[in-house]
Enzyme design. Structure first.
Site, PDB file in Angstrom:
ATOM      1  N   LYS A   1       0.824  -1.215   0.000  1.00 25.52           N
ATOM      2  CA  LYS A   1       0.000   0.000   0.000  1.00 25.52           C
ATOM      3  C   LYS A   1       0.852   1.255   0.000  1.00 25.52           C
ATOM      4  CE  LYS A   1      -4.439  -1.535   1.754  1.00 25.52           C
ATOM      5  NZ  LYS A   1      -5.541  -1.282   2.694  1.00 25.52           N
TER       6      LYS A   1
ATOM      7  N   LYS B   1      -3.477 -11.608  -7.596  1.00 25.24           N
ATOM      8  CA  LYS B   1      -4.748 -11.719  -6.884  1.00 25.24           C
ATOM      9  C   LYS B   1      -5.800 -10.780  -7.480  1.00 25.24           C
ATOM     10  CE  LYS B   1      -6.605 -10.203  -2.682  1.00 25.24           C
ATOM     11  NZ  LYS B   1      -6.470  -9.503  -1.412  1.00 25.24           N
TER      12      LYS B   1
ATOM     13  N   LYS C   1      -9.955  -5.549  -5.506  1.00 22.69           N
ATOM     14  CA  LYS C   1     -11.100  -4.670  -5.754  1.00 22.69           C
ATOM     15  C   LYS C   1     -10.685  -3.318  -6.291  1.00 22.69           C
ATOM     16  CE  LYS C   1     -11.436  -3.778  -0.796  1.00 22.69           C
ATOM     17  NZ  LYS C   1     -12.167  -4.116   0.420  1.00 22.69           N
TER      18      LYS C   1
END
Ligand code: TRP
Length: 331
Positions: free
Chosen positions: A115, A197, A200
């Site tokens: 992140k 992966k 979203k």
């Protein structure tokens, strides 16, 4: 008796529209605990602000995430459903646990590293201490079991370490939680880049199937899914695209990989992709319908949040008074 039941806690962030990866990897499993455990399912809005949010969207998604919990089969009478910021003890214990979590431990968290790369302009302290707040969520309820996706495993191990460390200093205070990462729901990968992966927040919308996508969108995304040039439906490490589609098909139909290989033996990928799309869209249809029904009644969602927060606060209070006393805060 409630007190005799083991405790389950999990949380989902109200950031971004949830994917079938979130659904199959976590939320779909939550309802299996409702009968035998005391369950807390939380919408973690405090965690969401570690990256910048548009206020109106955060608010809307908080309602949506709660509605989604319910649409995925969590009955508000059998589960405590609530919003994290409605129970201030999360922030309070979060701060306390910050003081029992090491800089080095937090520096090793892969989610932090990811992140902070993605949000290089906003590497704030909250992003860094995120796992200590997550530990607080869990430890506040004396949680025994945390069902979650495999991506949260490292955070859970840290929560266990923090609990053990605190218990060592102050004597038995927190239950040390176990993770529950079901092996029958494998990781769901991106449809466009099947070695990564399904996320979203992927900027390529074709890569991501969302729980609330329309059937048309779902079919289109599966039609475009990346496969390979072999034209054979077979589960194999060197066929990540096809294997991912097989995993999704398996998750929605319950068919085994051998059965799936047999079913599509000698048929092209076109047929196979359509079958996966149909199974996925059909499996999600009841969730989508129930979600729409719930979102039309805000007042009901608000009463669920309120009751959930009251119930959660009752349990949180018990842990907090123990924690304050042990640390040496004046009552
Ligand atoms: N970090 C989790 C995620 O991003 C969300 C979360 C916050 C959570 N607190 C939790 C999950 C406590 C399980 C238990 O998915």
């Amino acid at each position: 008796m409630l007190a005799d039941k083991k405790i389950v806690f999990s949380g989902v962030q109200p950031s971004g529209n949830l994917t079938i990866g979130n659904y199959l990897g976590a939320i779909k499993n939550f309802s299996r605990f409702s009968e035998d455990y005391k369950t807390f399912y939380c919408v973690v809005d405090l965690h969401a602000i570690t990256v910048r949010q548009v206020p109106a969207e955060l608010r809307r998604r908080t309602y949506e995430t709660l509605a989604l919990y319910m649409a995925c089969g969590l009955d508000e009478k059998k589960n405590t459903l609530f919003v994290q910021s409605h129970v201030p003890a999360h922030a309070e214990l979060g701060w306390i646990l910050d003081c029992y979590t090491m800089f080095g431990e937090l520096s090793r968290m892969t989610q932090f590293k990811d992140k902070s790369q993605k949000h290089a302009e906003n590497i704030n302290a909250g992003l860094f201490t995120y796992p200590a707040l997550m530990a607080a969520d869990i430890l506040l309820y004396q949680t025994d079991v945390v069902p979650t996706g495999v991506d949260q495993k490292q955070h859970l191990e840290l929560a266990r370490d923090i609990a053990e460390r605190f218990n060592q200093v102050y004597g038995d205070t927190f239950t040390v939680p176990e993770s529950y990462i079901p092996t029958d729901t494998m990781k769901i990968m991106s449809l466009q880049e099947p070695t990564a992966k399904m996320s979203k927040s992927d900027p390529n919308d074709n890569a991501v199937v969302r729980i609330l996508d329309s059937k048309d969108d779902i079919m289109r995304k599966f039609k475009k899914a990346v496969t390979d040039s072999e034209a054979s439906v077979r589960f194999s490490e060197d066929k990540p695209g096809v294997s991912n589609l097989m995993t999704i098909y398996h998750a929605f139909t319950g068919k085994s990989f051998e059965d799936i290989e047999r079913e599509f033996d000698g048929r092209g990928y076109g047929d196979f992709k359509m079958a996966v799309g149909e199974a996925c869209a059909d499996g999600l249809a009841p969730v989508r319908e129930e979600f729409a029904r719930l979102m039309a009644d805000k007042a009901h969602l608000e009463s669920v949040m309120k009751n959930g927060a009251d119930e959660a606060a009752y349990y949180a209070r018990k842990t907090m008074s123990k924690v304050r006393r042990k640390i040496g805060f004046v009552n």
